[in-house]
Scaffold this motif. Structure first.
Motif, short mmCIF file in Angstrom:
data_model
loop_
_atom_site.label_atom_id
_atom_site.label_comp_id
_atom_site.label_asym_id
_atom_site.label_seq_id
_atom_site.Cartn_x
_atom_site.Cartn_y
_atom_site.Cartn_z
N SER A 150 0.59 -1.00 0.35
CA SER A 150 0.07 0.24 0.24
C SER A 150 0.90 1.47 -0.01
O SER A 150 1.93 1.42 0.15
N ILE A 151 0.20 2.68 -0.36
CA ILE A 151 0.60 3.53 -0.26
C ILE A 151 1.42 3.93 1.19
O ILE A 151 2.28 4.61 1.72
N ARG A 152 0.83 3.26 2.59
CA ARG A 152 1.43 3.59 3.63
C ARG A 152 2.48 2.70 3.68
O ARG A 152 3.49 3.14 4.05
N ASP A 153 2.52 1.21 3.55
CA ASP A 153 3.99 0.20 3.18
C ASP A 153 4.97 1.46 2.80
O ASP A 153 6.61 0.88 2.62
N ALA A 154 5.11 2.00 1.23
CA ALA A 154 6.17 2.83 0.81
C ALA A 154 6.76 3.82 1.75
O ALA A 154 7.66 3.86 0.92
N GLU A 155 6.13 3.78 2.70
CA GLU A 155 6.92 5.05 3.68
C GLU A 155 8.31 3.99 3.86
O GLU A 155 9.03 4.65 4.36
N LEU A 156 8.55 2.98 4.04
CA LEU A 156 9.64 2.49 4.84
C LEU A 156 11.05 2.67 3.83
O LEU A 156 11.75 2.65 3.69
#
Length: 386
Positions: A150-156
């Protein structure tokens, strides 16, 4: 994203029917703005928009974007007529509490194409994308039971790329495996170091490792040979106590090593919604410090991964545009009657003011100096977090 209040003057409410998902009739004839709403828009948009100083833009962030045709005279007239100036700032922008310990960077190609899902609860179905000209295509297949990253996982990935740019001086080899401190990753994203957050962090790495991409998009964002890869290859125990050893996929490793990156706002982790964060990334990639960029709604729908029906996407996009709260960029919705609506994106004046330098420095020179300032001069093991 800022915690401050950003709004336009005036207390009237816009007609909510204008923003409903039923705005897409089957025959393609879109209702025009009512006279009452047009009068309200004209009243709330301040007059007297000055011309942008093109001398401050420096080098374009992307030659491909710079080569695209500018807005037509008709569309420019429509933009000037409907949104002639900036909304009034009622309260000062308050710095976001979410702060990474390093300047933030992200891979250009990941910002524009639908490598990540916008779904809140995981997307079990693949993402299929072909750009309007048919030059680039992408298919993202999730691992069984995991869902597409997800777009939140891309934070990593943002934090990994940013950490490497911070630690490694230019010319230093980028390690294939990096040692990461989970507590530091959580704190940089404004999250608590609780057991639940650690479990969610592990699940995010699992989705990044399990999502398999087949595409002709190269690490530099240009079309090339077909390849299949994952962005993360492995996640194991790191060298430090509680640390994680994360293996970088060849595609992502090459993109970072060759610095196919763009800087992000320091408020990036404060952007609340998935659509808001996605639209900021698109604006940062396409606009940069150029005067403006515009896309049709169906084109943006394709770049989002088409995770929701077009009417629902149009409704969410109207909501984001109506709030106009993206950091660094302002967005406008331009209805064009029977033609598809346009989304206009341009830098905020305060963003351009921050880029002004007396010596006529270019944006590229500014980025080079920023990397030099934040590079660590001491010798150490590349990619390892103390």
């Amino acid at each position: 994203m800022s915690d401050g209040t950003f709004a336009v003057s005036g207390s009237d409410e816009l007609d909510c029917d204008l923003f409903g998902i039923e705005d897409e009739p089957e025959d393609g004839v879109r209702p025009r703005m009512s006279a009452e709403d047009q009068a309200l828009l004209d009243r709330e948009c301040a007059a007297g928009h000055g011309a942008l100083d093109l001398s401050i833009f420096g080098c374009e962030d992307d030659p491909e974007d710079a080569a695209r045709p500018l807005m037509s005279d008709a569309d420019r007239a429509l933009l000037d007529r409907e949104c002639p100036a900036e909304p009034t700032i009622i309260a000062p922008l308050v710095p976001s509490p979410h702060r990474a310990p390093w300047p933030l960077y992200d891979v250009r190609a990941l910002m524009e194409r639908p490598f990540f899902s916008l779904a809140s609860r995981g997307r079990p179905t693949p993402i299929d994308y072909v750009d309007p000209k048919g030059r680039c295509w992408l298919r993202a297949v999730p691992a069984a039971g995991e869902g597409v990253a997800s777009i939140r996982d891309a934070e990593l990935l943002v934090l990994i790329a940013s950490r490497l740019m911070h630690e490694l001086p230019r010319g230093t080899a980028v390690p294939a495996v990096v040692d990461l401190n989970p507590r530091q990753l959580l704190q940089a994203r404004g999250l608590s170091a609780s057991g639940r957050e650690y479990a969610l962090l592990r699940a995010a790495f699992a989705r990044l490792r399990g999502t398999r991409y087949t595409t002709n998009i190269g690490p530099d964002g240009k079309p090339g040979p077909e390849r299949t890869f994952t962005l993360i290859t492995e996640v194991g125990d790191g060298a430090g106590r509680g640390h994680l050893a994360v293996g970088l996929g060849e595609w992502f490793h090459t993109a970072v090593a060759q610095r196919h990156l763009l800087s992000l706002t320091e408020d990036y982790f404060g952007i609340a919604g998935h659509y808001e964060r996605w639209l900021y990334r698109v604006a940062r990639k396409h606009v940069g410090y150029q005067p403006s960029h515009y896309e049709t709604v169906p084109t943006l729908w394709g770049k989002s991964g088409q995770g929701s029906p077009l009417p629902r996407f149009r409704y969410e996009l109207r909501r984001v545009v109506r709030a106009n709260m993206l950091p660094d960029y302002q967005v406008f919705w331009l209805d064009r009657g029977k033609d598809e609506a346009l989304i206009s994106m341009s830098p905020r004046p305060e963003m351009l003011d921050q880029r002004r330098r007396p010596g006529g420095d270019t944006a590229r020179e500014e980025r080079e100096r920023a990397l030099t300032r934040h590079s660590r001069k001491d010798a150490g093991t590349p990619g390892l977090i103390p």
